[in-house]
Design a protein around this motif. Structure first.
Motif, PDB file in Angstrom:
ATOM      1  N   PHE A 259       2.119  -7.911  -5.598  1.00 54.52           N
ATOM      2  CA  PHE A 259       0.727  -8.486  -6.426  1.00 54.52           C
ATOM      3  C   PHE A 259       0.084  -7.642  -7.543  1.00 54.52           C
ATOM      4  CE2 PHE A 259       0.698 -10.734  -2.696  1.00 54.52           C
ATOM      5  CZ  PHE A 259       0.423 -12.327  -3.140  1.00 54.52           C
TER       6      PHE A 259
ATOM      7  N   VAL B  22      -6.864 -18.173  -1.595  1.00 55.78           N
ATOM      8  CA  VAL B  22      -5.886 -17.936  -2.143  1.00 55.78           C
ATOM      9  C   VAL B  22      -6.399 -17.025  -3.541  1.00 55.78           C
ATOM     10  CG1 VAL B  22      -3.984 -18.686  -3.646  1.00 55.78           C
ATOM     11  CG2 VAL B  22      -4.352 -19.796  -1.620  1.00 55.78           C
ATOM     12  N   ILE B  23      -7.232 -17.374  -3.991  1.00 54.99           N
ATOM     13  CA  ILE B  23      -7.997 -16.437  -5.204  1.00 54.99           C
ATOM     14  C   ILE B  23      -8.459 -15.300  -4.647  1.00 54.99           C
ATOM     15  CG2 ILE B  23      -9.888 -16.246  -6.768  1.00 54.99           C
ATOM     16  CD1 ILE B  23      -9.593 -19.198  -7.241  1.00 54.99           C
TER      17      ILE B  23
ATOM     18  N   LEU C 136      -5.277  -8.428  -2.984  1.00 56.51           N
ATOM     19  CA  LEU C 136      -4.144  -7.687  -2.761  1.00 56.51           C
ATOM     20  C   LEU C 136      -3.841  -7.032  -4.263  1.00 56.51           C
ATOM     21  CD1 LEU C 136      -1.748 -10.118  -0.887  1.00 56.51           C
ATOM     22  CD2 LEU C 136      -2.999  -7.734  -0.067  1.00 56.51           C
ATOM     23  N   GLY C 137      -4.154  -7.728  -5.311  1.00 54.07           N
ATOM     24  CA  GLY C 137      -3.931  -6.920  -6.597  1.00 54.07           C
ATOM     25  C   GLY C 137      -4.628  -5.687  -6.579  1.00 54.07           C
TER      26      GLY C 137
ATOM     27  N   HIS D 225     -13.437 -10.952  -7.448  1.00 53.76           N
ATOM     28  CA  HIS D 225     -13.324 -10.886  -6.038  1.00 53.76           C
ATOM     29  C   HIS D 225     -14.822 -10.982  -5.183  1.00 53.76           C
ATOM     30  CE1 HIS D 225     -10.652  -9.934  -2.539  1.00 53.76           C
ATOM     31  NE2 HIS D 225     -11.592  -9.107  -2.197  1.00 53.76           N
TER      32      HIS D 225
ATOM     33  N   VAL E 238      -7.251 -13.691  -1.804  1.00 52.91           N
ATOM     34  CA  VAL E 238      -5.968 -12.872  -1.222  1.00 52.91           C
ATOM     35  C   VAL E 238      -5.420 -12.350  -2.486  1.00 52.91           C
ATOM     36  CG1 VAL E 238      -3.940 -12.995  -0.138  1.00 52.91           C
ATOM     37  CG2 VAL E 238      -5.937 -14.042   0.934  1.00 52.91           C
ATOM     38  N   ILE E 239      -5.391 -12.988  -3.642  1.00 55.40           N
ATOM     39  CA  ILE E 239      -4.669 -12.514  -4.803  1.00 55.40           C
ATOM     40  C   ILE E 239      -5.233 -11.432  -5.452  1.00 55.40           C
ATOM     41  CG2 ILE E 239      -3.850 -13.240  -7.145  1.00 55.40           C
ATOM     42  CD1 ILE E 239      -2.946 -15.771  -6.062  1.00 55.40           C
ATOM     43  N   THR E 240      -6.585 -11.654  -5.785  1.00 55.66           N
ATOM     44  CA  THR E 240      -7.349 -10.673  -6.364  1.00 55.66           C
ATOM     45  C   THR E 240      -7.492  -9.297  -5.363  1.00 55.66           C
ATOM     46  OG1 THR E 240      -9.362 -11.654  -5.563  1.00 55.66           O
ATOM     47  CG2 THR E 240      -8.725 -11.969  -7.933  1.00 55.66           C
TER      48      THR E 240
ATOM     49  N   VAL F 160      -1.230  -8.850 -10.839  1.00 53.86           N
ATOM     50  CA  VAL F 160      -2.387  -9.496 -11.056  1.00 53.86           C
ATOM     51  C   VAL F 160      -3.635  -8.802 -11.901  1.00 53.86           C
ATOM     52  CG1 VAL F 160      -4.444 -10.351  -9.600  1.00 53.86           C
ATOM     53  CG2 VAL F 160      -2.279 -10.305  -8.482  1.00 53.86           C
TER      54      VAL F 160
END
Ligand code: SF4
Lengths: 253, 374
Positions: free
Chosen positions: A168, A146-147, A153-154, A185, A149-151, A171
Motif C-alpha cells: 500500500f 476499504v477506504i 495501511l498506506g 483516515h 484500510v487503504i489509508t 497510497v
C-alpha cells in the motif's frame, strides 16, 4: 377489539459465522476508534518518569495496528461468506439492483424512516433478513472500511517490513502526502461513529416496533417470522389436520 | 573561449587549483561517500571520478522563490561542497550569485546551454506561475514558463531544489493567486529529481551531482521522485525524541517543564510522523541541530502542500482548503450530535405516528399473557 394473536415461527437467519463476524467487527472497531482518537490526541499523562520506564503510547499503537489486522481478516472472511453463506448472508442482498430491492428501499424509507402509514400492509414487505436499505448501508460501510484500510495501511507501510502493508506504499503519493492521508483516515473515523449510532438506533427501532427479536437475533441467530410466510409441505399439512382431528375427537369425549 | 578551456578541467584539478590540499580532498570524498550512504569501498570510486571525470555543468534557474534554498546551499557544512559547485567550477549560470549580470549573464547561459547541450544539470529553485500567461514571474523580459521550457530542453536531468519547484511551495498554497505549479507539471520528458524542503539540506544536491558524476546514473528515487537515501525515512523514525513518543511523554506547551525535559513534540503539532527527510540523521549547520533538537516541532516543510496544513502548532489541522477554524473533530462532533438528535426525534415520532401498531402489539401480548397456563 377482537384481537387475534399471530403465530410466529423461528427462522435461523444469522448463521454462526455471521454472528462471529459481527461481534469481531464490534470489538475491533471499538478498539480501533478509541485507540485512534488517543493516537490523534494523546491525553496528558506526563509524569516525571524517564522514557525507559514506560511504553504506553507504543502499546496503544500496537493495539490499534493489531485490531486493524483482525478487522481486515474479518472483512475478507465476510466477503467470502457473502458467497458461501445462507440466503441472508448472500451478496445479492447488499446491492439493490433488482426492482424488488428498489421497491423495498422505498418502502422502508416511507414506513420506517418517514413513519408513514403502511396502507397496503403486505407481509412480504417486511424483510426477514436485512431490509434492502439497511443492507445497502452496510455496502457503503464496507466501502468506508476499504477506504480506512487503504489509508491506514498506506500510513503504516513505512513502519513495516511485511509485504502486505508494503503493497500500500502507493497510497500516500497518490493522495498527496501523509498529512492528507492521515486526515482522510481521521474523518472516516467520525463517519464510522455516525454509522454506529444510526445502526444501533435503527436496530432498536425495529425491535420496538416489530417485536420479532431483531436485537437478540445477532446473539441467537433466530428471528421470528409470521407463520403464514413459511411454506408447509404436504406431509406437514396432513399431519396437522390429523392431529387436529384427533384432538377434536378427544375433546368430544 | 576562455570559458571552454576552464570547462575541460576535472573536479580534482579545480579543487587543487582552489588551494585545497589532497588531504582535504580525500576527507571530502570520504565525507560525501558516508553522506550518500555508500559503502566504504566506494570512496575510491568517488575519488577516481573526481580525478578523471570532467565536471558536469550546472545551470541554476530562479523563479518564484525567496532564495532561501540558495542561502541554505551556500551555508553547506563542508566548504568544499559549496566550492565544488559554486566557485566557477560547475555553476555556469545562477542569476542571484554569479558575477556577471544583465545581458552578460544571459549570454553566458545561452552559450553554456548550447555548448553542453544534453549534458548539463538544470537546477530549479522556485515555482512557476502559469496564470495570465505567466506574467507573474519574468526575467529579462521572458516568463518563467518560457525560460524553463528552454533550459529544460538540453538538460540531462533536472534537480528541483526546494519545496517550491518540487511541489509549488508557498505561492501555490491556497488560493494560489498566480497559478503556480511545480516543475514536473510543465516538463514531462526529463528525469526530475525532487529535493523538497524549505529549505532543503544542501549536501543533498552535491550528493546527487557527485552520484551522477561517479556512476553516470541518477540516484535511486522513491515513488514521489525524491532520492531514496535522503527521503527514505520519516523525521519521526530518526528522531532522538522518539522514546518519549513511545512512552507517551509529550510537551503540552512551549516553555513548560516538559519542554525543558525534552519530551516529544507530537502534541505541539510536530509533523515528524508524516514528513520524509533526513534532518534527524544529518542535522543542520554542520550537524549542530535540527528543529526538533532545538525544541521546535517539525512543520513538515518537505511535504507536499505543507503550507495548507496550518496551524503548525496543532495536531489537528484545519481541513485543507477551508479558511475557517473547521477541524475534522469539530465537524465530526456536529454530525454526530445531529445524528443523535435525529434519532431522538425519530423515537418520539415513532411513538406518536405508530401508536396504533404499537398498541395492537401490546394488546395481543396482553391477551396471551392472560392465557398463560398456570
Ligand atoms: S518530536 Fe516529532 S519527530 Fe520527534 S518523536 Fe516526537 S513526534 Fe516524532
Amino acid at each position: 377489539m377482537k384481537a387475534n394473536t399471530y403465530n410466529y415461527k423461528r427462522v435461523y437467519v444469522w448463521e454462526l459465522p455471521v454472528r462471529i463476524f459481527h461481534w469481531t467487527t464490534v470489538i475491533s472497531m471499538a478498539v480501533l476508534i478509541t485507540t485512534g482518537f488517543v493516537i490523534a490526541d494523546p491525553p496528558a499523562i506526563n509524569s516525571s518518569s524517564e522514557a525507559f520506564n514506560s511504553y504506553w503510547f507504543g502499546t496503544v499503537r500496537l493495539f490499534h495496528f493489531s485490531a486493524a489486522f483482525i478487522l481486515i481478516a474479518n472483512l475478507l472472511f465476510r466477503i467470502y461468506w457473502a458467497f458461501a453463506g445462507n440466503r441472508f448472508a448472500n451478496w445479492r442482498n447488499f446491492i439493490p439492483y433488482t426492482k424488488k430491492g428498489i421497491q423495498n428501499i422505498l418502502y422502508v424509507l416511507k414506513v420506517d424512516i418517514f413513519l408513514q402509514k403502511d396502507k397496503k400492509h403486505k407481509l412480504s414487505d417486511i424483510s426477514i433478513g436485512h431490509n434492502y436499505l439497511a443492507a445497502f448501508s452496510y455496502t457503503i460501510m464496507t466501502l468506508f472500511f476499504v477506504i480506512q484500510v487503504i489509508t491506514g495501511l498506506g500510513l503504516y507501510a513505512d513502519n513495516s517490513s511485511w509485504w502486505l502493508p508494503k503493497m500500500f506504499h502507493f497510497v500516500v503519493p497518490l493522495l498527496g502526502g501523509d498529512i492528507k492521508v492521515r486526515y482522510i483516515h481521521h474523518i472516516f473515523t467520525w463517519l464510522f461513529l455516525v454509522f454506529i449510532l444510526i445502526h444501533v438506533y435503527l436496530v432498536l427501532y425495529h425491535d420496538y416496533v416489530e417485536a420479532r427479536g431483531e436485537v437478540s437475533a445477532m446473539v441467537s441467530g433466530f428471528k421470528f417470522v409470521r407463520a403464514e410466510r413459511i411454506k408447509e409441505t404436504e406431509e406437514e399439512i396432513i399431519e396437522k389436520t390429523e392431529k387436529q382431528m384427533w384432538n377434536g375427537d378427544t375433546e368430544d369425549e | 573561449m576562455k570559458n571552454s578551456v576552464k570547462k575541460e578541467e576535472t573536479y580534482y584539478e579545480s579543487i587543487i587549483k582552489q588551494g585545497y590540499t589532497r588531504r582535504e580532498f580525500i576527507k571530502f570524498a570520504t565525507y560525501m561517500t558516508a553522506f550518500m550512504g555508500l559503502k566504504f569501498s566506494a570512496v575510491g570510486q568517488i575519488m577516481e571520478a573526481l580525478e578523471t571525470k570532467k565536471r558536469i555543468p550546472v545551470i541554476w534557474e530562479h523563479f518564484q522563490e525567496c532564495t532561501g534554498c540558495s542561502e541554505s546551499f551556500i551555508r553547506s557544512d563542508h566548504p568544499l561542497v559549496a566550492d565544488l559547485i559554486f566557485d566557477h567550477i560547475s555553476l555556469d549560470y545562477t542569476d542571484t550569485l554569479m558575477a556577471a549580470a544583465g545581458h552578460n549573464a544571459e549570454e553566458a547561459k545561452q552559450a553554456s546551454m548550447k555548448e553542453n547541450y544534453g549534458k548539463y544539470i538544470l537546477v530549479v529553485e522556485g515555482a512557476i506561475p502559469t496564470k495570465n500567461n505567466g506574467v507573474y514571474c519574468t526575467i529579462a523580459g521572458r516568463t518563467a514558463v518560457d525560460i524553463i521550457k528552454e533550459s529544460a530542453e538540453g538538460a540531462a536531468a533536472i534537480i528541483t531544489f526546494g519545496s517550491c519547484s518540487s511541489y509549488g511551495g508557498v505561492q501555490a498554497a491556497s488560493p494560489n493567486p498566480t497559478g503556480s505549479v511545480p516543475v514536473d507539471k510543465i516538463i514531462k520528458n526529463k528525469p526530475i529529481i525532487k529535493v523538497p524542503g524549505c529549505p532543503p539540506i544542501s549536501e543533498v544536491m552535491t550528493a546527487i551531482v557527485l552520484h551522477y558524476a561517479t556512476f553516470e546514473t541518477l540516484p535511486e528515487l522513491d515513488s514521489q521522485g525524491r532520492p531514496k537515501q535522503f527521503y527514505g525515512k520519516r523525521v519521526h523514525d530518526s528522531c532522538y525524541r522518539r522514546p518519549y513518543f513511545d512512552a507517551g511523554l509529550f510537551v503540552e506547551s512551549f516553555d513548560s517543564e516538559e519542554a525543558k525535559k525534552g519530551y516529544c513534540l507530537y502534541k505541539m503539532g510536530c509533523r515528524g510522523p508524516v514528513t520524509y527527510n533526513s534532518c534527524g540523521t544529518t542535522g543542520w549547520n554542520n550537524g549542530v541541530s535540527f528543529p526538533v533538537k532545538s525544541g521546535y516541532p517539525c512543520i513538515g516543510c518537505s511535504e507536499n502542500n505543507f503550507w495548507d496544513n496550518s496551524p503548525f502548532y496543532k495536531r489537528l489541522e484545519n481541513i485543507p482548503g477551508t479558511s475557517i477554524e473547521a477541524t475534522a473533530d469539530k465537524i465530526g462532533k456536529i454530525i454526530l450530535g445531529t445524528a443523535a438528535a435525529g434519532a431522538a426525534a425519530h423515537t418520539i415520532a415513532t411513538n406518536v405516528l405508530k401508536k396504533k401498531e404499537l398498541k395492537e402489539n401490546e394488546c395481543m401480548g396482553e391477551i396471551n399473557e392472560n392465557r398463560i397456563k398456570e
